[in-house]
Scaffold this active site. Sequence first.
Site, PDB file in Angstrom:
ATOM      1  N   ASP A 166      -4.096  -5.924   0.427  1.00 53.50           N
ATOM      2  CA  ASP A 166      -3.627  -4.718   0.176  1.00 53.50           C
ATOM      3  C   ASP A 166      -4.528  -3.510  -0.440  1.00 53.50           C
ATOM      4  O   ASP A 166      -4.950  -3.793  -1.170  1.00 53.50           O
ATOM      5  CB  ASP A 166      -2.754  -4.457  -1.482  1.00 53.50           C
ATOM      6  CG  ASP A 166      -1.194  -3.404  -1.329  1.00 53.50           C
ATOM      7  OD1 ASP A 166      -1.898  -2.306  -0.912  1.00 53.50           O
ATOM      8  OD2 ASP A 166      -0.124  -3.399  -2.382  1.00 53.50           O
TER       9      ASP A 166
ATOM     10  N   ASP B 207      -1.714   0.031   5.619  1.00 51.00           N
ATOM     11  CA  ASP B 207      -2.402  -0.619   4.164  1.00 51.00           C
ATOM     12  C   ASP B 207      -2.242  -2.102   3.698  1.00 51.00           C
ATOM     13  O   ASP B 207      -3.006  -2.138   2.874  1.00 51.00           O
ATOM     14  CB  ASP B 207      -2.669   0.189   3.042  1.00 51.00           C
ATOM     15  CG  ASP B 207      -1.273   0.453   2.643  1.00 51.00           C
ATOM     16  OD1 ASP B 207       0.060  -0.158   2.397  1.00 51.00           O
ATOM     17  OD2 ASP B 207      -1.534   0.901   1.171  1.00 51.00           O
ATOM     18  N   GLU B 208      -0.661  -2.711   4.334  1.00 48.51           N
ATOM     19  CA  GLU B 208      -0.937  -4.259   4.260  1.00 48.51           C
ATOM     20  C   GLU B 208      -1.000  -5.297   4.772  1.00 48.51           C
ATOM     21  O   GLU B 208      -0.690  -5.000   5.780  1.00 48.51           O
ATOM     22  CB  GLU B 208       0.193  -4.323   3.234  1.00 48.51           C
ATOM     23  CG  GLU B 208       0.274  -3.220   2.211  1.00 48.51           C
ATOM     24  CD  GLU B 208       2.100  -3.634   1.154  1.00 48.51           C
ATOM     25  OE1 GLU B 208       2.238  -3.319   0.219  1.00 48.51           O
ATOM     26  OE2 GLU B 208       2.690  -3.558   2.248  1.00 48.51           O
TER      27      GLU B 208
END
Length: 201
Positions: free
Chosen positions: A11, A106-107
């Site tokens: 993350d 973003d993960e």
Amino acid sequence: MSKPLAALFVDCDSYFASVEQHLDPALRGRPVGVAPVMAESSCCIAASYEAKAFGVKTGTPIYEAKKMCPGLICVLGRHNNYVEFHERILDEIDRHIPVTAVCSIDEMACALMKNEVSVARCTEIAKSIKAGLAKNIGEYVRCSIGIAPNKYLAKVATDLQKPDGLTVLQPQDLGRLLELKLRDLPGVGPNMENRLHHAGI
């Protein structure tokens, strides 16, 4: 027998704001709010950790964020840059362990192989990912990594230590989750929280 560690979740920390700080050295170490349009009526789509220290977060209106954090620097979001860095981050993680699921810009989630499920080995992989991101992407594009028996718990683990965290949740460690509120769990919004409370959870 307890289920072994099986998932590693990456993350990126304050992703949009971190990319902006990487691209503009003048923003580093300063409170930054990223907005979709430059208007007081707009809201933050990301906040740097320096801004978060004042309570600014995603969704905070710009006019309110400036009151909370008088030194806030507002920058216009640049989606093309975030997509470009997303691709670079994926390539970097793939150098250390295959990415099995892209959960958002973003993960990312990775499945651990049988020879990677020991705490020592998966921690080594996580540290190598962090070092690779710092060296090949930028020191300001950091991430928190969670490792757990499944992808959901690995995602939860990323939130237990931020920024730049590394948390391993083994089955015997799950008692730590009792300290969390329902809204701290991914996927639990106000409506789901009410349903869970009505069910006695």
